[in-house]
Structure formats: C-alpha cells, structure tokens
Design a protein around this motif. Structure first.
Motif, mmCIF file in Angstrom:
data_model
loop_
_atom_site.group_PDB
_atom_site.id
_atom_site.type_symbol
_atom_site.label_atom_id
_atom_site.label_comp_id
_atom_site.label_asym_id
_atom_site.label_seq_id
_atom_site.Cartn_x
_atom_site.Cartn_y
_atom_site.Cartn_z
ATOM 1 N N LYS A 1 -69.484 10.591 -21.940
ATOM 2 C CA LYS A 1 -68.686 11.341 -22.916
ATOM 3 C C LYS A 1 -69.171 12.778 -22.913
ATOM 4 O O LYS A 1 -70.198 13.084 -22.329
ATOM 5 N N ASN A 2 -68.443 13.639 -23.591
ATOM 6 C CA ASN A 2 -68.917 15.021 -23.747
ATOM 7 C C ASN A 2 -70.260 14.999 -24.450
ATOM 8 O O ASN A 2 -70.363 14.563 -25.583
ATOM 9 N N GLY A 3 -71.290 15.433 -23.767
ATOM 10 C CA GLY A 3 -72.591 15.556 -24.377
ATOM 11 C C GLY A 3 -73.375 14.274 -24.543
ATOM 12 O O GLY A 3 -74.381 14.265 -25.239
ATOM 13 N N GLY A 4 -72.955 13.177 -23.936
ATOM 14 C CA GLY A 4 -73.717 11.946 -24.086
ATOM 15 C C GLY A 4 -73.118 10.800 -23.291
ATOM 16 O O GLY A 4 -72.187 10.978 -22.507
ATOM 17 N N VAL A 5 -73.675 9.613 -23.529
ATOM 18 C CA VAL A 5 -73.209 8.400 -22.860
ATOM 19 C C VAL A 5 -73.052 7.322 -23.922
ATOM 20 O O VAL A 5 -74.011 6.992 -24.633
ATOM 21 N N LEU B 1 -75.304 5.279 -28.634
ATOM 22 C CA LEU B 1 -74.932 6.553 -28.036
ATOM 23 C C LEU B 1 -76.215 7.218 -27.560
ATOM 24 O O LEU B 1 -77.169 7.367 -28.320
ATOM 25 N N ILE B 2 -76.256 7.539 -26.266
ATOM 26 C CA ILE B 2 -77.408 8.233 -25.685
ATOM 27 C C ILE B 2 -77.016 9.696 -25.554
ATOM 28 O O ILE B 2 -76.002 10.013 -24.942
ATOM 29 N N LYS B 3 -77.839 10.548 -26.143
ATOM 30 C CA LYS B 3 -77.470 11.961 -26.160
ATOM 31 C C LYS B 3 -78.700 12.826 -25.905
ATOM 32 O O LYS B 3 -79.733 12.636 -26.543
ATOM 33 N N PRO B 4 -78.598 13.782 -24.968
ATOM 34 C CA PRO B 4 -79.711 14.714 -24.813
ATOM 35 C C PRO B 4 -79.817 15.576 -26.068
ATOM 36 O O PRO B 4 -78.815 16.079 -26.572
ATOM 37 N N ALA B 5 -81.027 15.689 -26.591
ATOM 38 C CA ALA B 5 -81.224 16.444 -27.824
ATOM 39 C C ALA B 5 -81.881 17.794 -27.552
ATOM 40 O O ALA B 5 -81.480 18.807 -28.114
ATOM 41 N N THR B 6 -82.901 17.779 -26.715
ATOM 42 C CA THR B 6 -83.601 18.997 -26.317
ATOM 43 C C THR B 6 -83.936 18.858 -24.841
ATOM 44 O O THR B 6 -83.596 17.854 -24.217
ATOM 45 N N LYS B 7 -84.649 19.819 -24.309
ATOM 46 C CA LYS B 7 -85.061 19.728 -22.904
ATOM 47 C C LYS B 7 -86.080 18.621 -22.683
ATOM 48 O O LYS B 7 -86.281 18.170 -21.566
ATOM 49 N N THR B 8 -86.728 18.179 -23.749
ATOM 50 C CA THR B 8 -87.785 17.179 -23.622
ATOM 51 C C THR B 8 -87.473 15.858 -24.320
ATOM 52 O O THR B 8 -88.312 14.961 -24.338
ATOM 53 N N ARG B 9 -86.285 15.721 -24.902
ATOM 54 C CA ARG B 9 -86.005 14.543 -25.714
ATOM 55 C C ARG B 9 -84.560 14.090 -25.571
ATOM 56 O O ARG B 9 -83.654 14.908 -25.489
ATOM 57 N N ILE B 10 -84.375 12.756 -25.548
ATOM 58 C CA ILE B 10 -83.045 12.202 -25.734
ATOM 59 C C ILE B 10 -83.064 11.409 -27.035
ATOM 60 O O ILE B 10 -84.101 10.905 -27.451
#
Length: 106
Positions: A30-34, A44-53
């Motif tokens: 999806k836009n911005g996640g899976v 919902l898996i979503k990147p939050a920062t460069k070091t965290r999902i």
C-alpha cells in the motif's frame, strides 16, 4: 546503509512467519506500508523512521502494555502498535500477537 538494512531484516523475519499462518493470508503493498490481510487487514507494516518499522495490529479489547502500545498514527486503522528497531524483537511474544490478530480477523 546499516539502518535501512535493519528495517529490511525486521521485515524479512516477519513475512515468513506471517505466510506460515495459513493459505488465506494476503500481503498487499500500500502507499507507505504493507497490509497483511485474511478476510480483513489484521496487521499493517509501516516504515516509521530510517531505523524503525511499526506494526499496527487489530486486537480489539486487548490492554496496552509498554511494548504493545496505543495505536499512535494508526489510530483509524489499528488498535495497537509495536515499534521494531532490531530483528531480535521479532520474538515469540510478537508472534503470539500476530497469531491472535490473524485468528480474530475472520
């Protein structure tokens, strides 16, 4: 580069487990996640920062804990959130929550 690799390692540890839950699991980018879907989305898996999902869960009536937090930015889609910064955090406790969300998504 290592930060991006760590996020990928978290994702790579999650997906085989999610796929092992059953043939009825669909993984939907999806836009911005899976989105992870059974009859309805349960993670919902979503990147939050460069070091965290972040994992957003649908676990209605489950109390929050220090690790299983309120949904934060997932508020409209999920009931809880877990922040992952290290692949070792994909542990049995997390897998139990994933299984519970899967079982409730019928």
């Amino acid at each position: 580069m290592q930060n991006k690799d760590q996020c990928k390692a978290n994702y790579d540890r999650l997906i085989p487990y999610v796929n092992s839950l059953g043939d009825d699991v669909t993984i939907t980018p999806k836009n911005g996640g899976v989105g992870i879907i059974r009859k309805r989305q349960f993670i919902l898996i979503k990147p939050a920062t460069k070091t965290r999902i972040d994992l957003g869960f649908k676990l209605k009536d489950k109390p929050t804990t220090e690790r299983l937090e309120n949904p934060g930015p997932f508020e409209t889609m999920c009931t809880h959130r877990v922040r992952l910064t290290n692949a070792s955090e994909v542990d049995n406790e997390l897998k139990d929550w994933i299984l519970e969300a899967y079982e409730k998504s019928i």
